[in-house]
Structure formats: structure tokens, C-alpha cells
Design an enzyme around this catalytic site. Structure first.
Site, short mmCIF file in Angstrom:
data_model
loop_
_atom_site.label_atom_id
_atom_site.label_comp_id
_atom_site.label_asym_id
_atom_site.label_seq_id
_atom_site.Cartn_x
_atom_site.Cartn_y
_atom_site.Cartn_z
N GLU A 194 25.36 95.36 28.80
CA GLU A 194 25.20 94.60 27.56
C GLU A 194 23.87 93.86 27.65
O GLU A 194 23.65 93.09 28.58
CB GLU A 194 26.37 93.62 27.37
CG GLU A 194 27.70 94.35 27.17
CD GLU A 194 27.63 95.44 26.12
OE1 GLU A 194 27.17 95.17 24.99
OE2 GLU A 194 27.99 96.59 26.41
N CYS A 219 22.36 85.64 23.32
CA CYS A 219 21.97 86.99 22.90
C CYS A 219 22.21 87.13 21.41
O CYS A 219 21.56 87.93 20.74
CB CYS A 219 22.75 88.03 23.68
SG CYS A 219 24.51 87.74 23.57
P1 NAD Z 1 18.36 89.14 33.51
O1 NAD Z 1 18.35 90.57 33.09
O2 NAD Z 1 17.10 88.54 33.95
O3 NAD Z 1 19.42 88.93 34.68
C1 NAD Z 1 20.77 89.30 34.56
C2 NAD Z 1 21.36 89.50 35.93
O4 NAD Z 1 20.75 90.64 36.54
C3 NAD Z 1 21.13 88.33 36.88
O5 NAD Z 1 22.31 88.12 37.63
C4 NAD Z 1 20.01 88.83 37.75
O6 NAD Z 1 20.00 88.23 39.03
C5 NAD Z 1 20.36 90.31 37.85
N1 NAD Z 1 19.27 91.20 38.27
C6 NAD Z 1 17.93 91.03 38.13
N2 NAD Z 1 17.28 92.09 38.64
C7 NAD Z 1 18.21 92.95 39.11
C8 NAD Z 1 18.16 94.23 39.75
N3 NAD Z 1 17.02 94.84 40.03
N4 NAD Z 1 19.33 94.82 40.10
C9 NAD Z 1 20.51 94.23 39.81
N5 NAD Z 1 20.61 93.01 39.24
C10 NAD Z 1 19.48 92.39 38.88
O7 NAD Z 1 18.99 88.34 32.27
P2 NAD Z 1 19.25 86.77 32.15
O8 NAD Z 1 17.96 86.06 32.00
O9 NAD Z 1 20.19 86.33 33.21
O10 NAD Z 1 20.06 86.69 30.79
C11 NAD Z 1 19.45 86.68 29.53
C12 NAD Z 1 19.53 88.06 28.90
O11 NAD Z 1 20.88 88.46 28.79
C13 NAD Z 1 18.99 88.07 27.49
O12 NAD Z 1 18.26 89.25 27.30
C14 NAD Z 1 20.26 88.10 26.63
O13 NAD Z 1 20.10 88.64 25.35
C15 NAD Z 1 21.16 88.93 27.48
N6 NAD Z 1 22.57 88.72 27.15
C16 NAD Z 1 23.23 89.71 26.50
C17 NAD Z 1 24.56 89.54 26.14
C18 NAD Z 1 25.31 90.62 25.41
O14 NAD Z 1 26.53 90.52 25.32
N7 NAD Z 1 24.65 91.62 24.89
C19 NAD Z 1 25.20 88.34 26.45
C20 NAD Z 1 24.48 87.35 27.14
C21 NAD Z 1 23.17 87.55 27.49
#
Ligand code: NAD
Length: 519
Positions: free
Chosen positions: A287, A321
Site C-alpha cells: 500500500e 496517505c
Molecule cells: P517509507 O517507504 O519511507 O518507509 C516505509 C517502511 O519501509 C519503513 O518501515 C521503512 O523503514 C521501510 N523500508 C525502507 N527501505 C526499505 C527497504 N529497502 N526494504 C524494506 N523496507 C524498507 O514510507 P514512510 O515515510 O514510513 O511512510 C509514508 C508513506 O507511506 C507515504 O508515501 C504515504 O502515502 C504512505 N502510506 C500509504 C498508506 C496506504 O494505505 N496506501 C497508508 C499510510 C502511509
């Protein structure tokens, strides 16, 4: 005892002095534990590493909320081995018993409501009502998925075939890697993890490095309810080292990710490569981001529409989001609407989220603050007109003033890319049809809303506004579990519809069983 019908957890009434007092006390308690160190937990074993990872208070960026372990590839592999072994036992625990653990977790969350709120107020800069809504959503997820597991966890009838007795049963998948974001620090982490566990999978949870304490509080609750060791393993550490090791591991059966488009795409690509010894294709639920629009038609109550847009754009500093980051306005009401919106944005109070009087707190970290300010500069260089905000709010924490940028070109950078901050682009449209076309002109498709009094236009939006969550004549944030199953189209992700009736299927596989019997 019969399980009562699911109902959404009510929000705290802050007009009651007793509730305000409880929140103040919880804030003091959590503050008294600032700087404490928390372990990695694998199979119940508490592990301390040489390298640490601090979680900071974005309202006062020098304050360390908690000290966490910097896990590495070796610990990620160890967690996988333990989860693989534990799965063999956990998968045979009856569904009802598994659901029992998470129902108990819901009870504990209700008991710890103010403490959980306080952790998020300090760790991710949520204001009191936003933190409280996050905790309420976490409670809703466990209550909802517990009931859903009871529904899935029985023999399901199939069409009768003479001479056979048939049924369909749902089995867990195996070991799942759960990677949540920081923004719904408790709710999303709880939803993804509890769904994976209750369906009989073992989990390695890698919390976001911006919100490990909130993740830890969930871990603590699951330990307190007596979840067998190894069913849930908690590995804090960098996304790159820990995340990539978990995603590529040949024994990983599924990855449940919520976060940015960039990381989601990366995980999807890495997970697609079959590793030596891997005997399945990994299931990836990703997501991702949004670039969500609200369309404002002529003839509507502009004050009401501007109020809906303001809450959607600036609630939790625009870091949802589902946040409205583009409002597309009919040219006949454009100028008036921009005026109302600018006034509303300018009247918003910004400051320390621990103070109840502030409507907006800080953004999550320095990198995010810098990125948001760069987007504002870019918007101006591309012809946008700042009518509210546009700058930092103070030097101590990561504050950005609620920003409204008018006259944005529909294909401008800030009209297309996810900013994840309190920046709202206002776009003018010739008529409703053009407004809808603009609303559909990004690569995302998460939430959207339409304000119009015209029934035909509402119907057109229902048919043509290409988003996973569409709202008519209301704000585009605040999805409720069970009420608004949540997930988006296109680059917003795999449309898992969290908090909906199909969600648990993502963690299950169906087995069809037929037995020959005498006719
Ligand atoms: P992010 O993608 O930076 O990080 C998300 C998670 O992924 C974190 O736990 C991070 O440590 C991990 N991560 C980072 N690099 C990785 C890798 N190489 N391998 C595996 N895991 C890795 O996102 P964020 O800043 O934590 O959250 C904000 C984003 O989330 C925004 O884009 C927002 O729109 C989205 N979001 C979407 C929904 C939805 O339901 N669609 C809900 C909430 C947030």
C-alpha cells in the site's frame, strides 16, 4: 461467551476535564521514560546490539524518546529462522484461540489508551485528537480482524457433488515480513501485524525507524496477552539492511508493506526474484502513496467545502496517505474559495503537539521539513502563488506553516508528486468535467472527494473518479475500519482494502478438500 457485533471505538471527548487530566498524566509518564533503551526480540529472547538508533521528538528535536537497537542482516536471518520454526506450531493453533489473543490485545489497548496516545504525540508529533484517532483505529483493527478470523476459520461449503463430501478451508501462508510506515504509527502497524498473526502466520516485524517506540508498545501488548514466543519477532533497524534481508529471504512467504511508492516498488521488484531454495512466489501486498484531490463545484456552500478541504489537507500536518494535496475548483467560485481557504489556513495554530491547544504539530523529521520547503520553492518557480504559509514555523522542532498555493498548473510538480506535508495546491477548472479529468491526471488513485449539489455530477464521479476511496460531499480523510475499507489504485498500491471483509484473504490460502463417500 458470544462476541458482540463489531462497532467502531468512540473517540475521546476532550471537552471533559477528566479526559484531559488522564492525557496530561500519560504524557508525564511517557516523558519520564524518555531515553530508555528497548531490545530486539527474537523468539522471546531480548537482544542488545552494539549500534543504536534513536527515536526523536519532532516537536523538540533534541529529545530522545527511546533508544533502539540497530539490527543487521545476521539478526534479520535469525528472526526468519525462529519464525519459520514457530510457524510449524502456530499454524495448528485453532482460529478461535488465535483470535482470543488479539481480542485480549484490544482490551489492553483500551486500558492503555492515553499512554498509547502520549507515545505518538511525542514520537511522531500527533496532536491529541489525531493520536487518539490512531489508537482508536488500532483497537478497531484488532476487534474487526478477530471477528473476521472466526468467520474464515470454519469449513466453508462448496457446491454438492454426488458421491463426495466437499469443503473449502483457509490455511495460513507461512512467515510474513511486516513493514509499516510511521504515519499511522500504531493503527497500520497493528492492523497489518494482527491480521498476519490471527490468520496463523508467524511474523517478523520491522518497525519504521521514525516510530519504533510505538511499535514496541504493540510488541509489549502482544507479550502481555501471552502470545507464544516467536510468533511475533521485533527487529528494529535500517530499512536497507534489515528490510532487504527479510524481503529476499527464501523462506519469506509474504511481505505486507505500507509506505512510499519508491520503497513499495523496490520491495515488489526484489521479492519477485526467486532465491535458491525458494519454493513459492512471494505474495506482496504494497500500500503506497497518494496525491489526493477534492473537487469543488459551483453552487456549493463554500465555507463548508473549505472546512472539509482544510481538515483533509492539514490534519496531522498533511502526513496522511489520504490527505488532500490538490483542490480543484470550478472557475466561477475559484477566487472566493481561495480567499476562504487562505483565511482558514492562516488561522491554524502550529506548535508542540503535546500542547492540546495546537491544531497542527511538527512534520516527522528534518529531511521531511527540508523536502517540503523545497517543494514550496519549486511550486513558486513553476508559477504558483503562495496565499497562506510558505515557510517554517519555528527553529526548534520540524514545523512548517500550513501552506496554500493557488494558480497551480495541473501538471506542475506539486500537482503530481506526493509531498507528505501541509502543502495544498489549488487548481482552477473550466467546469466540473474538466475538474474530474484533472483529478484523474496523476499516477496515483488513493482517495478523492467531490463537493457538488448536482446529482448527475455525483453519479459521474462515482463512475469516473478513479480512486480506491471516494467521498461525496465530505472530507477525504478519516476512513473508519469496517465502514470505509481502505486501499488505492494504480501507484497507490495493491488495493488491499484494509479494514474490509476481503483483507484477511491476503494472509490465507484456500484448500479444497473432497472425500469419496457411498451414494
Ligand atoms: P517509507 O517507504 O519511507 O518507509 C516505509 C517502511 O519501509 C519503513 O518501515 C521503512 O523503514 C521501510 N523500508 C525502507 N527501505 C526499505 C527497504 N529497502 N526494504 C524494506 N523496507 C524498507 O514510507 P514512510 O515515510 O514510513 O511512510 C509514508 C508513506 O507511506 C507515504 O508515501 C504515504 O502515502 C504512505 N502510506 C500509504 C498508506 C496506504 O494505505 N496506501 C497508508 C499510510 C502511509
Amino acid at each position: 461467551m458470544a462476541i458482540p457485533k463489531f462497532k467502531n471505538e468512540p473517540l475521546t471527548d476532550w471537552s471533559r476535564p477528566a479526559n484531559r487530566k488522564k492525557q496530561e498524566e500519560a504524557l508525564a509518564k511517557v516523558r519520564s521514560e524518555f531515553g530508555k533503551e528497548y531490545p530486539i526480540v527474537i523468539g522471546g529472547e531480548r537482544i542488545i546490539t552494539g549500534q543504536k538508533l534513536n527515536s526523536y521528538n519532532p516537536s523538540k528535536s533534541t529529545e530522545v524518546v527511546g533508544v533502539f537497537q540497530k539490527g543487521d542482516a545476521a539478526l534479520a536471518n535469525k528472526a526468519m529462522e525462529v519464525a519459520v520454526a514457530t510457524f510449524e506450531k502456530w499454524k495448528n493453533v485453532p482460529a478461535k484461540k488465535r483470535a482470543g489473543y488479539i481480542f485480549k490485545a484490544a482490551k489492553l489497548m483500551k486500558k492503555k489508551r492515553f499512554e498509547l496516545n502520549a507515545v505518538m504525540i511525542y514520537e511522531v508529533g500527533k496532536t491529541w485528537p489525531e493520536a487518539d484517532a490512531d489508537t482508536a483505529e488500532a483497537i478497531d483493527f484488532v476487534e474487526f480482524y478477530g471477528r473476521e478470523m472466526l468467520r474464515y476459520g470454519v469449513d466453508h461449503p462448496v457446491v454438492k457433488n454426488p458421491g463426495e463430501k466437499g469443503k473449502l478451508v483457509y490455511l495460513p501462508l507461512g512467515v510474513g515480513v511486516v513493514i509499516p510506515p510511521w504515519n499511522f504509527a500504531l493503527a497500520i502497524l497493528t492492523g497489518m501485524t494482527s491480521a498476519a498473526i490471527v490468520t496463523g502466520n508467524a511474523v517478523v516485524l520491522k518497525p519504521s525507524s521514525d516510530s519504533p517506540l510505538t511499535g514496541w508498545k504493540f510488541m509489549e501488548i502482544m507479550e502481555e496477552v501471552g502470545l507464544p514466543a516467536g510468533v511475533l519477532n521485533f527487529v528494529s533497524g535500517p530499512g536497507s539492511a534489515v528490510g532487504d534481508t527479510l524481503v529476499t529471504h527464501p523462506k519469506t512467504r509474504f511481505i505486507s508493506f505500507t509506505g512510499s511508492k519508491e520503497v513499495g516498488i523496490h520491495i515488489n521488484q526484489v521479492a519477485a526474484k526467486v532465491q535458491p531454495g525458494q519454493i513459492w512466489l512471494k505474495r506482496v501486498v504494497a500500500e503506497m502513496g497518494g496525491k489526493d484531490s477534492i473537487v469543488v463545484d459551483e453552487g456549493v456552500n463554500l465555507d463548508e467545502a473549505a472546512a472539509g478541504v482544510t481538515v483533509s489537507a492539514f490534519g496531522f500536518q498533511g502526513q496522511k496517505c489520504s490527505a488532500c494535496s490538490r483542490v480543484i475548483v470550478h472557475e466561477k467560485v475559484y477566487d472566493k474559495f481561495v480567499d476562504i481557504l487562505a483565511k482558514k489556513a492562516e488561522s491554524i495554530t502550529v506548535g508542540d503537539s503535546a500542547q492540546m491547544s495546537n491544531y497542527m504539530g511538527p512534520v516527522i523529521n528534518r529531511g521531511s521539513q527540508e523536502k517540503i520547503l523545497e517543494y514550496i520553492d519549486k511550486a513558486v518557480s513553476e508559477g504558483g502563488r503562495v496565499v497562506a504559509g510558505g515557510t517554517k514555523a519555528s527553529d526548534e522542532g520540524y514545523f512548517v506553516r500550513p501552506t496554500v498555493i493557488a494558480d497551480v498548473w495541473p501538471k506542475a510538480t506539486i500537482a503530481q508528486e506526493e509531498i507528505f506535508g501541509p502543502v495544498l495546491a489549488v487548481i482552477k477548472a473550466r467546469d466540473f468535467d474538466e475538474a474530474l479529468q484533472i483529478a484523474n491526471n496523476t499516477e496515483y488513485g488513493l482517495t478523492g472527494a467531490v463537493y457538488t449539489k448536482n446529482k448527475k455530477r455525483l453519479e459521474k464521479a462515482e463512475r469516473e473518479f478513479f480512486v480506491g476511496n471516494l467521498y461525496l460531499n465530505r472530507k477525504c480523510t478519516g476512513a473508519l475500519v469496517g465502514v470505509h475499507p481502505f486501499g488505492g489504485f494504480n501507484m497507490s498500491g495493491t488495493d488491499s482494502k484494509a479494514g474490509g471483509k476481503d483483507y484477511l484473504l491476503l494472509f490465507l490460502q484456500a484448500k479444497s478438500i473432497a472425500e469419496k463417500v457411498k451414494k
